[in-house]
Design an enzyme around this catalytic site. Structure first.
Site, PDB file in Angstrom:
ATOM      1  N   ARG A  46       0.885 -82.533 -54.351  1.00  0.00           N
ATOM      2  CA  ARG A  46       1.160 -83.928 -54.016  1.00  0.00           C
ATOM      3  C   ARG A  46       2.657 -84.168 -54.141  1.00  0.00           C
ATOM      4  O   ARG A  46       3.328 -83.548 -54.992  1.00  0.00           O
ATOM      5  CB  ARG A  46       0.429 -84.870 -54.986  1.00  0.00           C
TER       6      ARG A  46
ATOM      7  N   HIS B 259       1.874 -82.745 -44.243  1.00  0.00           N
ATOM      8  CA  HIS B 259       0.626 -82.876 -45.008  1.00  0.00           C
ATOM      9  C   HIS B 259      -0.564 -82.391 -44.168  1.00  0.00           C
ATOM     10  O   HIS B 259      -1.534 -83.119 -43.958  1.00  0.00           O
ATOM     11  CB  HIS B 259       0.414 -84.328 -45.460  1.00  0.00           C
TER      12      HIS B 259
HETATM   13  C1  GLV Z   1      -5.515 -83.573 -48.890  1.00  0.00           C
HETATM   14  O1  GLV Z   1      -4.422 -83.844 -49.261  1.00  0.00           O
HETATM   15  C2  GLV Z   1      -6.659 -83.551 -49.736  1.00  0.00           C
HETATM   16  O2  GLV Z   1      -6.601 -84.127 -50.836  1.00  0.00           O
HETATM   17  O3  GLV Z   1      -7.694 -82.982 -49.336  1.00  0.00           O
END
Ligand code: GLV
Length: 318
Positions: A233, A281
């Site tokens: 993250r 992401h």
């Molecule tokens: C993506 O970031 C997830 O948490 O699956």
């Protein structure tokens, strides 16, 4: 059964970014489940379950009887940190082996990118340059460190072992063992793994304990020229510390898939940094069908007064 209101059929409100799941969904859905957008909820008091992803601060306020909140992803930090999350609600996350395998493959791509200096090939192609001279030794005799040894970490470790690397993983519980993987646990596990990592892959969940874990001290502990592959993250990384470690030459490069601010603003210096590879992401995704299958499974457990298989521990935050 916990409550008279909890029964089939189930109406689930899809909050914030999980609304995309409702929109245009044409796959199979358990016929006992109806997904609705907040504006289509007729009786908010009757809503017992929600799907969510990055819910707005007040997203849960209209629903006083929410018992289960299901993340549409593996991560639950945005839900856990939501001020309106009812304190008694069970929070579930997706546990998807395919998604975890996809994460392993994504990490493998970045490892190969840095190990084999693929960035140089990409640059050379732009100049039609056939240059075979700069290859360093191609041995796999290097150590890949893993921060996080849950489902994602384990599949990633398997991929690294299959590629012939030495693998060392920081494991909170120390309970899982995998062939070819050395696990380190205890309070110094993260630093110990970083100290030994030619490439360090971050797959930790975001909690109060793990926020800012990728910082100047950790980078200083890593070997000269080491690489960071950040797939956890955004809040794990102190971005200014990474830039400083790259600019000083101490770290050799980084791959970043997650950011404090997403989308990453166009004027963010990370975009243009010559030693950083950026992806938006997209390391791994689950499927809508799997999200909805697990939703039904978790709800069935709730009805049977059992702990839903996807339930997270609210105390530890994952
Ligand atoms: C993506 O970031 C997830 O948490 O699956």
């Amino acid at each position: 059964m916990k409550d008279a209101q909890v029964s089939w059929p189930l109406t689930v409100v899809a909050l914030s970014e999980s609304i995309d799941l409702v929109k245009n969904f044409t796959g199979d859905i358990d016929p006992r489940i109806t997904l609705v957008r907040p504006e289509d909820v007729e009786d908010p008091g009757a809503v017992t379950c929600a799907l969510a992803w990055r819910p707005a601060a007040d997203a849960f306020d209209p629903y006083p009887n929410i018992m289960m909140v299901s993340s549409i992803a593996a991560g639950v930090d945005s839900i856990m940190n939501c001020p309106s999350l009812p304190s008694g609600a069970i929070v579930t996350r997706v546990r998807d082996e395919d998604q975890a395998r996809m994460m392993g493959a994504f990490a493998a791509w970045h490892v190969v990118h840095h190990h084999r200096q693929m960035g140089d090939f990409l640059e050379n192609q732009k100049a039609a340059l056939w240059d075979r001279t700069f290859r360093p030794e191609m041995s796999c005799n290097m150590t890949i460190g893993l921060l996080g040894f849950g489902l994602m970490g384990q599949h990633t470790a398997r991929a690294m072992v299959a590629m012939g690397y030495k693998v060392v993983a920081a494991s909170r519980s120390g309970g899982t063992t995998l062939e070819g993987v050395e696990t380190v646990s205890g309070p110094d596990a993260v630093t110990e793994v970083a100290r030994r990592s030619d490439m360090l892959i971050n797959l930790l969940p975001l909690t109060d304990e793990t926020a800012n874990v990728l910082n100047a001290d950790l980078f200083a502990a890593m070997p000269e020229g080491a690489i960071l592959i950040q797939l956890g993250r955004g809040e794990h990384l102190v971005e200014a510390d990474l830039i400083a470690a790259l600019d000083s030459g101490h770290l050799g490069g980084a791959s970043l898939d997650v950011f404090r601010q997403e989308p990453l603003p166009a004027d963010d210096p990370l975009w243009a940094h010559p030693k950083i590879l950026i992806t938006p992401h997209k390391a791994s995704d689950t499927t809508r069908s799997e999200v909805l299958r697990q939703l039904a499974e978790n709800y069935a457990a709730l009805l049977a007064d059992e702990t839903p298989p996807g339930a997270v521990d609210r105390a530890s935050g994952y």
